[in-house]
Design an enzyme around this catalytic site. Structure first.
Site, PDB file in Angstrom:
ATOM      1  CD  GLU A 168       3.058  -4.660  -0.254  1.00  0.00           C
ATOM      2  OE1 GLU A 168       2.735  -5.737   0.290  1.00  0.00           O
ATOM      3  OE2 GLU A 168       4.150  -4.496  -0.841  1.00  0.00           O
ATOM      4  CD  GLU A 287       7.598  -2.632   0.230  1.00  0.00           C
ATOM      5  OE1 GLU A 287       7.786  -3.797  -0.193  1.00  0.00           O
ATOM      6  OE2 GLU A 287       6.800  -2.355   1.144  1.00  0.00           O
TER       7      GLU A 287
END
Length: 499
Positions: A168, A287
């Site tokens: 991320e 995720e």
């Protein structure tokens, strides 16, 4: 619905049923690892948790993060435990003891029959640390890092084949946040060095942290412009919730997930065309889950504790149905989504919960994930579906029926996964199965509840569990089945034995 054995979408990569363990909350300490627990093995890993992970047949576990990895020095987690440093984990404002590190986790993964998807730190570190950890893990011997692994008691290389290039990196919450160009250059150079150490590995570049990021999907385009010929996958992350208690809208959120996947595929293929490449980049949805129950309560956790109870969402029946919808969405894109990780596996937004020193139990979301992992292996079929629709606050034309089918020709099995989104009425499903005339109905599993907010707890661990009393009938190549209101359904068929 019409199913035909000629309408094959893709073989399903078993790694689509992966999961995730991050050093946060009680995922590691008090989750998979609790020395002194009655079920713990000689290495301190809980046997009751390991049994449940094996029950799920998780083929792949992503590790060690997550936001945690962007500040993690992997060298802290190797060597004698009594000399490992304690560090401040800035990502989750906790104290990391480093009692579980790379070697211990690899040992645990082997015990639960899972491969590991290892992440490298591209937040506070760079390609030097990345090339060193892969030498430590994968090189046979005769070099500094590989011989150090041997000195630590692991003579054989771990041979980790799948690696994440950071996590991320577009997020302002990330340690070492980067622009798309900064990350793309860093990831490209790290990828080159890592594959020079071990050419057999596969690499995942960071996509946007979620679809609503202001730079999506330009982030993906820029990152892939830098990394296209050096990586194999790009990541997607998404979490959904029902903070407004709007069940119709909640059940429609997977339309957003579907559009997210389609947009990333389009972006990947645009860069492929731009570069005139013969290579196709696939997707790693590493995720995904429901996450909203603890967003407020986690804000008041006292910082710098060891393994505080963070993100310990207690899942409801309606959450389990949405997890089922998300699994169906992944399977409907099995031609491009090759890896997916339910985040996470134990205690932290997880299907498995534990009490320190006490029992482990299965949350409501355990069951759709279990069913998909057990029965969703083989070939994903292209289904032809006609369904009534409804509109909600954020979505239009939401189909009441969400479904897909998986054909395992080798095992002689056919499975339909189906969700009825109707909150009031059952839905009758009529399915043309004449192409599978040699298959017969074996079982109709149903997860249903009169209470959308029902959950499983340590005190009542079996309040929401599936049953096999579904109302399905098969006659003349046609299936007729009643799908209860707001329900997850698994309809299984077996090929008749030859006479």
């Amino acid at each position: 619905m019409v199913l035909d054995r000629a309408y094959v979408l893709s073989e399903i990569d078993s790694r689509i049923y992966g999961s995730f363990i991050e050093h946060m909350g009680r995922a590691v300490y008090g989750g998979i690892y609790e020395p002194g627990h009655a079920s713990a093995d000689a290495d301190g890993f809980r046997g009751d948790v390991a049994d449940m992970v094996r029950e799920l047949r998780v083929p792949l576990v992503r590790y060690p993060g997550g936001n945690f990895v962007s500040g993690y020095n992997w060298e802290d987690g190797i060597g004698p435990k009594d000399s490992r440093p304690r560090r401040l984990d800035l990502a989750w404002r906790a104290l990391e003891t480093n009692q579980v590190g790379t070697n211990e986790f690899m040992q645990w993964a082997k015990n639960v029959n899972a491969e590991v998807m290892m992440a490298v730190n591209l937040g506070t570190r760079d390609l030097d640390a990345a090339r060193n950890i892969i030498e430590y893990c994968n090189h046979p011997g005769g070099t500094y890092w590989s011989d150090l692994r041997k000195a630590h008691g692991y003579s054989d290389p771990h041979n980790i084949k799948l690696w994440c290039l950071g996590n991320e990196m577009d997020g302002p919450w990330q340690i070492g946040q980067k622009t798309a160009d900064e990350y793309g250059r860093t990831a490209s150079e790290a990828a080159k060095a890592m594959k020079w150490v071990d050419p057999s590995i596969e690499l995942v570049a960071c996509g946007s942290s979620f679809r609503a990021m202001p730079t999506f999907p330009q982030w993906e385009a820029t990152v892939l412009d830098h990394t296209y010929e050096h990586v194999d996958y790009i990541s997607l992350h998404t979490y959904y919730g029902n903070p407004d208690n709007d069940i119709a809208n909640y059940l429609g959120r997977t339309l957003d997930m579907d559009e997210f996947i389609r947009t990333v595929i389009s972006t990947c293929d645009y860069i492929k065309a731009k570069k005139r490449s013969k290579k196709t980049i696939n997707l790693s949805f590493d995720e995904w889950n429901i996450w909203f129950h603890t967003l407020e309560s986690d804000k008041v956790i006292e910082p710098w504790q060891i393994a505080p109870p963070q993100l310990e969402d207690v899942y409801t029946f309606e959450d389990a149905v949405v997890v089922g919808l998300m699994l169906i969405t992944l399977l409907k894109h099995a031609d491009r989504v090759k890896i997916a990780c339910l985040a996470q596996l134990v205690n932290v937004i997880a299907p498995i919960m534990t009490e320190n020193g006490g029992p482990a139990w299965r949350q409501t979301i355990f069951y759709p994930f279990l069913h998909a992992s057990l029965y969703g292996r083989g070939m994903a079929l292209r289904t032809v579906v006609s369904s009534p629709v409804y509109d909600s606050k954020d979505f239009t034309d939401v189909p009441y029926l969400e479904s897909t089918a998986v054909w395992n020709e080798e095992n002689g099995e056919l499975t339909i996964f189906a969700v009825n989104r109707d909150t009031v009425n059952p839905l009758q499903l009529d399915c043309d199965l004449r192409s599978f005339e040699d298959y017969s109905l074996a079982e109709h599993l149903v997860l249903e509840s009169d209470d959308l907010k029902a959950c499983n707890t340590a005190a009542n661990p079996y309040r929401v569990v599936p049953h096999n009393r579904g109302e399905a009938e098969m006659s003349g190549g046609r299936l007729t089945v009643a799908l209860p209101k707001v329900s997850w359904n698994v309809i299984r068929f077996k090929k008749a034995a030859k006479q």
